[in-house]
Write an enzyme that holds these catalytic residues in place. Sequence first.
Site, PDB file in Angstrom:
ATOM      1  N   ASP A 158      -2.819  -7.708  -4.894  1.00  0.00           N
ATOM      2  CA  ASP A 158      -3.375  -6.501  -4.305  1.00  0.00           C
ATOM      3  C   ASP A 158      -4.048  -5.618  -5.344  1.00  0.00           C
ATOM      4  O   ASP A 158      -3.751  -5.698  -6.532  1.00  0.00           O
ATOM      5  CB  ASP A 158      -2.199  -5.681  -3.754  1.00  0.00           C
ATOM      6  CG  ASP A 158      -2.446  -5.255  -2.330  1.00  0.00           C
ATOM      7  OD1 ASP A 158      -3.620  -5.060  -1.985  1.00  0.00           O
ATOM      8  OD2 ASP A 158      -1.462  -5.125  -1.591  1.00  0.00           O
ATOM      9  N   CYS A 172       0.774  -1.238   0.000  1.00  0.00           N
ATOM     10  CA  CYS A 172       0.000   0.000   0.000  1.00  0.00           C
ATOM     11  C   CYS A 172       0.812   1.299   0.000  1.00  0.00           C
ATOM     12  O   CYS A 172       0.496   2.202  -0.792  1.00  0.00           O
ATOM     13  CB  CYS A 172      -1.035   0.000   1.112  1.00  0.00           C
ATOM     14  SG  CYS A 172      -0.577  -0.877   2.599  1.00  0.00           S
ATOM     15  N   HIS A 222      -8.192  -1.444   0.144  1.00  0.00           N
ATOM     16  CA  HIS A 222      -7.250  -2.481  -0.254  1.00  0.00           C
ATOM     17  C   HIS A 222      -8.118  -3.693  -0.498  1.00  0.00           C
ATOM     18  O   HIS A 222      -9.041  -3.934   0.267  1.00  0.00           O
ATOM     19  CB  HIS A 222      -6.309  -2.890   0.874  1.00  0.00           C
ATOM     20  CG  HIS A 222      -5.708  -1.790   1.665  1.00  0.00           C
ATOM     21  ND1 HIS A 222      -4.386  -1.482   1.591  1.00  0.00           N
ATOM     22  CD2 HIS A 222      -6.238  -0.942   2.572  1.00  0.00           C
ATOM     23  CE1 HIS A 222      -4.131  -0.497   2.426  1.00  0.00           C
ATOM     24  NE2 HIS A 222      -5.228  -0.142   3.040  1.00  0.00           N
ATOM     25  N   ARG A 259       7.472 -10.760   5.061  1.00  0.00           N
ATOM     26  CA  ARG A 259       7.129 -10.529   6.467  1.00  0.00           C
ATOM     27  C   ARG A 259       7.902 -11.530   7.299  1.00  0.00           C
ATOM     28  O   ARG A 259       7.890 -12.728   6.990  1.00  0.00           O
ATOM     29  CB  ARG A 259       5.623 -10.734   6.695  1.00  0.00           C
ATOM     30  CG  ARG A 259       4.790  -9.758   5.908  1.00  0.00           C
ATOM     31  CD  ARG A 259       3.310  -9.959   6.162  1.00  0.00           C
ATOM     32  NE  ARG A 259       2.554  -9.062   5.284  1.00  0.00           N
ATOM     33  CZ  ARG A 259       1.229  -9.036   5.205  1.00  0.00           C
ATOM     34  NH1 ARG A 259       0.516  -9.839   5.961  1.00  0.00           N
ATOM     35  NH2 ARG A 259       0.632  -8.208   4.383  1.00  0.00           N
ATOM     36  N   LYS A 264     -13.783  -4.026   7.479  1.00  0.00           N
ATOM     37  CA  LYS A 264     -13.396  -4.871   6.343  1.00  0.00           C
ATOM     38  C   LYS A 264     -14.395  -5.987   6.113  1.00  0.00           C
ATOM     39  O   LYS A 264     -15.144  -6.373   7.013  1.00  0.00           O
ATOM     40  CB  LYS A 264     -12.006  -5.453   6.566  1.00  0.00           C
ATOM     41  CG  LYS A 264     -11.926  -6.338   7.793  1.00  0.00           C
ATOM     42  CD  LYS A 264     -10.568  -7.020   7.898  1.00  0.00           C
ATOM     43  CE  LYS A 264     -10.537  -7.922   9.135  1.00  0.00           C
ATOM     44  NZ  LYS A 264      -9.342  -8.734   9.236  1.00  0.00           N
ATOM     45  N   GLN A 320       1.100 -10.737  -3.008  1.00  0.00           N
ATOM     46  CA  GLN A 320      -0.291 -10.387  -2.777  1.00  0.00           C
ATOM     47  C   GLN A 320      -0.881  -9.919  -4.094  1.00  0.00           C
ATOM     48  O   GLN A 320      -0.282  -9.091  -4.772  1.00  0.00           O
ATOM     49  CB  GLN A 320      -0.384  -9.235  -1.784  1.00  0.00           C
ATOM     50  CG  GLN A 320      -0.266  -9.648  -0.345  1.00  0.00           C
ATOM     51  CD  GLN A 320      -0.493  -8.481   0.580  1.00  0.00           C
ATOM     52  OE1 GLN A 320       0.098  -7.425   0.400  1.00  0.00           O
ATOM     53  NE2 GLN A 320      -1.339  -8.667   1.561  1.00  0.00           N
ATOM     54  N   HIS A 327      -5.515  -1.351  -5.084  1.00  0.00           N
ATOM     55  CA  HIS A 327      -6.012  -0.220  -4.308  1.00  0.00           C
ATOM     56  C   HIS A 327      -7.001   0.517  -5.173  1.00  0.00           C
ATOM     57  O   HIS A 327      -6.711   0.834  -6.318  1.00  0.00           O
ATOM     58  CB  HIS A 327      -4.841   0.672  -3.881  1.00  0.00           C
ATOM     59  CG  HIS A 327      -3.849  -0.074  -3.042  1.00  0.00           C
ATOM     60  ND1 HIS A 327      -2.592  -0.402  -3.496  1.00  0.00           N
ATOM     61  CD2 HIS A 327      -3.974  -0.615  -1.814  1.00  0.00           C
ATOM     62  CE1 HIS A 327      -1.980  -1.103  -2.561  1.00  0.00           C
ATOM     63  NE2 HIS A 327      -2.786  -1.245  -1.532  1.00  0.00           N
TER      64      HIS A 327
END
Length: 638
Positions: A378, A329, A505, A358, A459, A376, A380
């Site tokens: 992902d 992000c 996200h 991570r 979420k 990911q 946005h």
Amino acid sequence: MINITLPDNSKKQFETAPTGFDVATSISEGFARTCVAMEIDGNLTDLSESIEKDARVRFITTKDKEAVDILRHSSAHVMAQAISHLYPGIKLAIGPVVEDGFYYDIDMSPVSEDDFEKIETEIKQIIQEKHPFIRQKISKKDALDRFRDDPYKTELISELDDDTISIYTQGDFTDLCRGPHLPDTGMIKAIKLMKVSGAYWRADQAKAQLQRVYGTAFFDKKELKQYLYVLEEAQKRDHRKLGAQFDLFSFHDEAPGMPFFHPKGMNLWNALLEYWREEHKKAGYVETKTPVMLHRSLWERSGHWENYRENMYTSSIDDFDYAIKPMNCPGGMLLFGTKQHSYRDLPIRAGEVGLVHRHELSGALSGLFRVRAFHQDDAHIFMRPDQIEAEIIGVLQLVERIYSTFGLGFHLELSTRPEKSIGTDEQWEMATSGLEAALNAYGKDYKINTGDGAFYGPKIDIHIKDALGRTWQCGTIQLDMSLPERFDLAYIGKDNTKKRPIMIHRVVYGSVERFMGILIEHFAGKFPLWLAPVQAIILPINDDLLPYAKTVQSDLESNGLRMDIDARTESLKKKIREAQINQIPLILTIGEKEKETKTLSVRSLDGKVTMGVDQALFLENIRAHIRQKRSDSNFFNA
RNA sequence: GCCGAUGUAACUCAGUUGGUAGAGUAGCUGAUUCGUAAUCAGCAAGUCAGCGGUUCGACUCCGCUCAUCGGCUCCA
């Protein structure tokens, strides 16, 4: 006179306060035998409880979903009783119900699975004796006195607000418990101890190490059998095993938790992402890419440096601190800020299949399911407040389309504002109601997890269900009220003033690596043709046919099929056996006949053989099958 | 990170009370040239996870480290 109203609104009258069992028996004795507990005006309680005043009563029978939890809770007590018989002097901590069964944390010297047999024998003895579960209400003081030898129980008791404490006794065993419980131990028809592990009292490493003994229980032996079958099947399908067997990926000590993908694994990977790109493009997404390593100042701005530091890989270069991204992000925020945006440009749907790292705890790593480096899928989405609902619905539709292609069902969960959170009440209200409105408009049932949201926004989590009925959280849609603020994002509104965009996200696969692991287990390695790492293998019948077989291979390859050839001088039987074991969807044998007539002999994994298939026709059918992403193996008819 | 278990050939595993290792599969070589789930024979292959200690001698006993597995924990 006591009036009882049943769920169908029929009424029963009793002269004196009846117990639940009395009421159930008045309906029918057979019915009473299937009852495990009851709900009086919405409160779950034991059947042995007497109903003192007019009430609505609903019986919980072995068919109701609450029943199995009660069964397992009672089973935990019985297990504790059995263990206390066999190991005198143990101290019991806590024994709750968990998803697939129950456990009891016990302060005792370590036991192993070898001890299960004798514990189970003792349990079965207790079950056979059909001890009733007897509830008693005692004062807190009496409870403390009664459990004075057990420091865990006394700790639990002293934390209870209520001055009346309920305890349950079956046979010679009494335990602190809220209840409710089964009428008697004889209702436990199928019980099995599953495993044992260490656990800390109150999950605190500074506190005592306890033995956590896990078990599961069912009302029906068949259900236990089915459960054990699923476990066994899951073990057979274990993606770590199949990943090695099918040569998809590997792990190495030099990079724990970071998968290496082999050529065949990449085939699967690329098929997944190709499909992802196709669907996202159709849904109006653009694709972006941001760096893997970014300067500390960015992470300070995003809040990660403060809140997520211990999970980040950091490095110092030219006297500056850098961090490898754990999330995409912040980079996405910079991208949005590279130019001015008009309200007309919104929504912007910016996808990024980003590699994130991570530093997960070493003990948490597990195949592709829990890794330290993963991608990911992902995106946005930056939008105006009036676009929230439509955008969320759009994501839900996209998710549904993609999951259904894999034959995966799913359910939705909405998580709301947690205790620790940022943002104003109005912001949360707007964000949460936006998600709710979208969920309602989308029309699929959803579960609400109060207080389970991220601290920066509510979420929607999307949980898929695989072929074994196991659920996995994959997709998520998170509304972020923090980052646009922190990065001072803006678009120019219709009134020519700067406005803050709303950002979400969202991921569909979640982690591509993990999703791949889930698919391996979902399909048990038997992938549909469009996903299969190797779609077809050519088996020449003898060495003389090898040159011709290779031309067929390259012809099919140039038409986009993922091909392999078994050029070894082995018997056809052996090559077929191995191709079958390797779950290759199309096994093409080539002999003299095929060479002469330009045909193929096609064997599918179910063992069906179609001889004399014209090559052009084969290609046409197979390509259509792949294009449609079909999951069946009827390759030559629709 | 914590608790427990495990680590022997590419893979799956065996290895008796400490005397430097074996089987199947895969691989290689040769023979076989085969029509829909295992052709035969031979060969080669291991710093017994790594490091240190005890011992005349360690795969075996002890310690540490690493990794994996099952849990716990974590998942801003």
